[in-house]
Design a protein around this motif. Structure first.
Motif, PDB file in Angstrom:
ATOM      1  N   PRO A  73      -8.517   2.345  -2.284  1.00 47.28           N
ATOM      2  CA  PRO A  73      -7.431   2.659  -1.358  1.00 47.28           C
ATOM      3  C   PRO A  73      -7.220   4.166  -1.242  1.00 47.28           C
ATOM      4  N   LEU A  74      -7.128   4.655  -0.005  1.00 51.32           N
ATOM      5  CA  LEU A  74      -6.861   6.059   0.262  1.00 51.32           C
ATOM      6  C   LEU A  74      -5.736   6.145   1.287  1.00 51.32           C
ATOM      7  N   PHE A  75      -4.653   6.800   0.897  1.00 52.42           N
ATOM      8  CA  PHE A  75      -3.482   6.953   1.759  1.00 52.42           C
ATOM      9  C   PHE A  75      -3.304   8.425   2.110  1.00 52.42           C
ATOM     10  N   ILE A  76      -2.797   8.698   3.316  1.00 50.08           N
ATOM     11  CA  ILE A  76      -2.489  10.056   3.733  1.00 50.08           C
ATOM     12  C   ILE A  76      -0.983  10.113   4.012  1.00 50.08           C
ATOM     13  N   ALA A  77      -0.321  11.181   3.585  1.00 51.17           N
ATOM     14  CA  ALA A  77       1.146  11.231   3.618  1.00 51.17           C
ATOM     15  C   ALA A  77       1.709  11.565   5.004  1.00 51.17           C
ATOM     16  N   TYR A  78       1.219  10.855   6.004  1.00 52.57           N
ATOM     17  CA  TYR A  78       1.846  10.904   7.325  1.00 52.57           C
ATOM     18  C   TYR A  78       2.961   9.864   7.330  1.00 52.57           C
ATOM     19  N   TYR A  79       4.057  10.233   6.690  1.00 52.51           N
ATOM     20  CA  TYR A  79       5.110   9.267   6.396  1.00 52.51           C
ATOM     21  C   TYR A  79       5.947   8.896   7.618  1.00 52.51           C
TER      22      TYR A  79
ATOM     23  N   PHE B 210       0.500  25.113  13.055  1.00 48.39           N
ATOM     24  CA  PHE B 210      -0.031  23.956  13.779  1.00 48.39           C
ATOM     25  C   PHE B 210      -0.603  22.935  12.804  1.00 48.39           C
ATOM     26  N   ASP B 211      -1.378  23.399  11.824  1.00 52.69           N
ATOM     27  CA  ASP B 211      -1.993  22.485  10.858  1.00 52.69           C
ATOM     28  C   ASP B 211      -0.931  21.715  10.087  1.00 52.69           C
ATOM     29  N   ASP B 212       0.113  22.416   9.678  1.00 48.35           N
ATOM     30  CA  ASP B 212       1.147  21.823   8.843  1.00 48.35           C
ATOM     31  C   ASP B 212       2.101  20.944   9.648  1.00 48.35           C
ATOM     32  N   LEU B 213       2.458  21.395  10.853  1.00 52.79           N
ATOM     33  CA  LEU B 213       3.494  20.718  11.628  1.00 52.79           C
ATOM     34  C   LEU B 213       2.948  19.810  12.721  1.00 52.79           C
ATOM     35  N   ALA B 214       2.043  20.343  13.547  1.00 52.60           N
ATOM     36  CA  ALA B 214       1.532  19.542  14.663  1.00 52.60           C
ATOM     37  C   ALA B 214       0.779  18.318  14.177  1.00 52.60           C
ATOM     38  N   SER B 215       0.205  18.408  12.976  1.00 53.04           N
ATOM     39  CA  SER B 215      -0.512  17.254  12.426  1.00 53.04           C
ATOM     40  C   SER B 215       0.399  16.036  12.343  1.00 53.04           C
ATOM     41  N   HIS B 216       1.658  16.246  11.961  1.00 50.59           N
ATOM     42  CA  HIS B 216       2.617  15.133  11.873  1.00 50.59           C
ATOM     43  C   HIS B 216       2.782  14.453  13.229  1.00 50.59           C
TER      44      HIS B 216
ATOM     45  N   ASP C 285      -0.548  12.725  14.669  1.00 50.24           N
ATOM     46  CA  ASP C 285      -0.804  11.460  13.981  1.00 50.24           C
ATOM     47  C   ASP C 285       0.193  10.393  14.427  1.00 50.24           C
ATOM     48  N   LEU C 286       1.456  10.782  14.575  1.00 48.37           N
ATOM     49  CA  LEU C 286       2.478   9.834  15.029  1.00 48.37           C
ATOM     50  C   LEU C 286       2.158   9.308  16.423  1.00 48.37           C
ATOM     51  N   PHE C 287       1.675  10.180  17.314  1.00 53.20           N
ATOM     52  CA  PHE C 287       1.374   9.747  18.677  1.00 53.20           C
ATOM     53  C   PHE C 287       0.227   8.732  18.684  1.00 53.20           C
ATOM     54  N   VAL C 288      -0.728   8.918  17.796  1.00 49.20           N
ATOM     55  CA  VAL C 288      -1.813   7.943  17.673  1.00 49.20           C
ATOM     56  C   VAL C 288      -1.256   6.596  17.216  1.00 49.20           C
ATOM     57  N   TYR C 289      -0.322   6.642  16.266  1.00 47.51           N
ATOM     58  CA  TYR C 289       0.304   5.410  15.783  1.00 47.51           C
ATOM     59  C   TYR C 289       1.074   4.706  16.908  1.00 47.51           C
ATOM     60  N   LEU C 290       1.763   5.489  17.729  1.00 50.02           N
ATOM     61  CA  LEU C 290       2.583   4.906  18.793  1.00 50.02           C
ATOM     62  C   LEU C 290       1.756   4.442  19.984  1.00 50.02           C
ATOM     63  N   LEU C 291       0.682   5.180  20.297  1.00 52.31           N
ATOM     64  CA  LEU C 291       0.001   4.983  21.574  1.00 52.31           C
ATOM     65  C   LEU C 291      -1.475   4.629  21.458  1.00 52.31           C
TER      66      LEU C 291
END
Length: 326
Positions: free
Chosen positions: A122-128, A184-190, A193-199
């Motif tokens: 199992p590998l998790f990424i902290a896109y909480y 961008f790396d620190d903030l836009a990544s959130h 990733d969220l947009f991929v989850y939503l759309l």
């Protein structure tokens, strides 16, 4: 994982992010225990362990990873060290959660992903944000067709330069060797990733980047555009040298739109032919609480976690495409 014993976690990198956002979430989750932490500074490692009631501390990550009393590892260091630590965790045969972004670039992220896939770990990424109630409500609206057919998403994120930026004090988030895209790396990544989850997954992405202020080595102004596999179009602008802070996401549909913020605790707003609905949904004190609870459910075989290595890898690909690195 066995249900009759606690899963003992080791944390590599017990810095600011672990004080409130994540560390207590692991400690407060039933069936989890933070058994050891690692920080290169011995005094700071000892202090963290004492304040949080943690049994062990290390100054060497290899020793924590090899510890037979550690069942799983959470890597909470800056991105440039993620790959080195993650590959060692995979070699040790232990589940792992890695702070976002997964690595400074797609190729390092892919190497991490392949290492865990090869061992079926199992590998998790902290896109909480994928686990937070606020964004789950946005997803419900979208899935229920509250704005009809989804056409486009647009995000504008800007902020003033920080005192650290202006003083030239070192910050890994603006060091191009660690974070090529800067904030961008620190903030836009959130958000991406969220947009991929939503759309849904993204199939095309590109961007333009520059350094307008010259305050640090990383980029400070980025614009990007992308296309989801289902045809939904996306665009974003991220500028970290503006006079005002702004964090606005708008999702447009054939019958309305949804407005929300990725970082600000602003209301989520639904506008459609039925009128306007505005909801205030607070985040938990320990913002990774639901993310960590979902890790437990995944390890116990209850349900799949929404942020796994595969989705984290996809976010890395999208960011590198926008930054022009691949």
């Amino acid at each position: 994982m066995e249900e009759d014993k606690n899963i003992r976690w080791g944390i590599i990198g017990c810095g600011a992010v672990t004080e409130v956002k994540s560390g207590p979430a692991y400690q407060n989750t039933e069936g989890f225990e933070v058994h050891a932490v690692m920080r290169r500074n011995k005094e700071k490692a000892a202090d963290y362990a004492k304040r949080h009631g943690i049994a062990k501390f290390y100054t060497n990550a290899d020793e924590l990873i090899a510890d037979k009393e550690i069942d799983a590892v959470y890597i909470a260091t800056p991105p440039d060290s993620h790959k080195a630590y993650a590959l060692k965790v995979a070699a040790a045969g232990k589940p792992c959660c890695i702070e976002k972004p997964m690595a400074p670039n797609y190729h390092d992220s892919l190497e991490i992903y392949e290492a865990f896939k090869a061992k079926n770990l199992p590998l998790f990424i902290a896109y909480y944000r994928r686990s937070l109630p606020r964004f789950l409500k946005v997803k419900q609206w979208l899935d229920d067709g509250a704005i009809g057919a989804i056409r486009q998403i647009r995000w504008s994120l800007s902020k003033q330069p920080s005192n650290t930026d202006l003083s030239g004090e070192y910050n890994w988030r603006t060091d191009a060797k660690i974070a090529p895209g800067g904030y961008f790396d620190d903030l836009a990544s959130h958000g991406l990733d969220l947009f991929v989850y939503l759309l849904g997954d993204i199939e095309q992405a590109n961007g333009i980047t520059t350094n307008q202020m010259g305050l640090y080595t990383a980029k400070d102004a980025i614009v990007g555009e992308w296309k989801h596999k289902n045809g939904i179009m996306g665009s974003g602008s991220w500028n970290f040298g503006c006079s005002q802070r702004e964090d606005i996401v708008e999702i447009y549909g054939s019958e309305g739109k949804i407005i929300f913020s990725v970082f600000d605790e602003a209301p989520i707003i639904l506008i459609n032919p039925n009128g306007e609905e505005k909801l205030e949904i607070e985040h938990p004190k320990h913002i990774q609480q639901f993310h960590v609870a979902n890790i437990k459910d995944h390890l116990m075989g209850v349900k799949e976690h929404p942020s796994l290595g595969k989705s984290g890898l996809h976010a890395s690909w999208v960011m590198d495409r926008i930054l022009g690195n691949i």
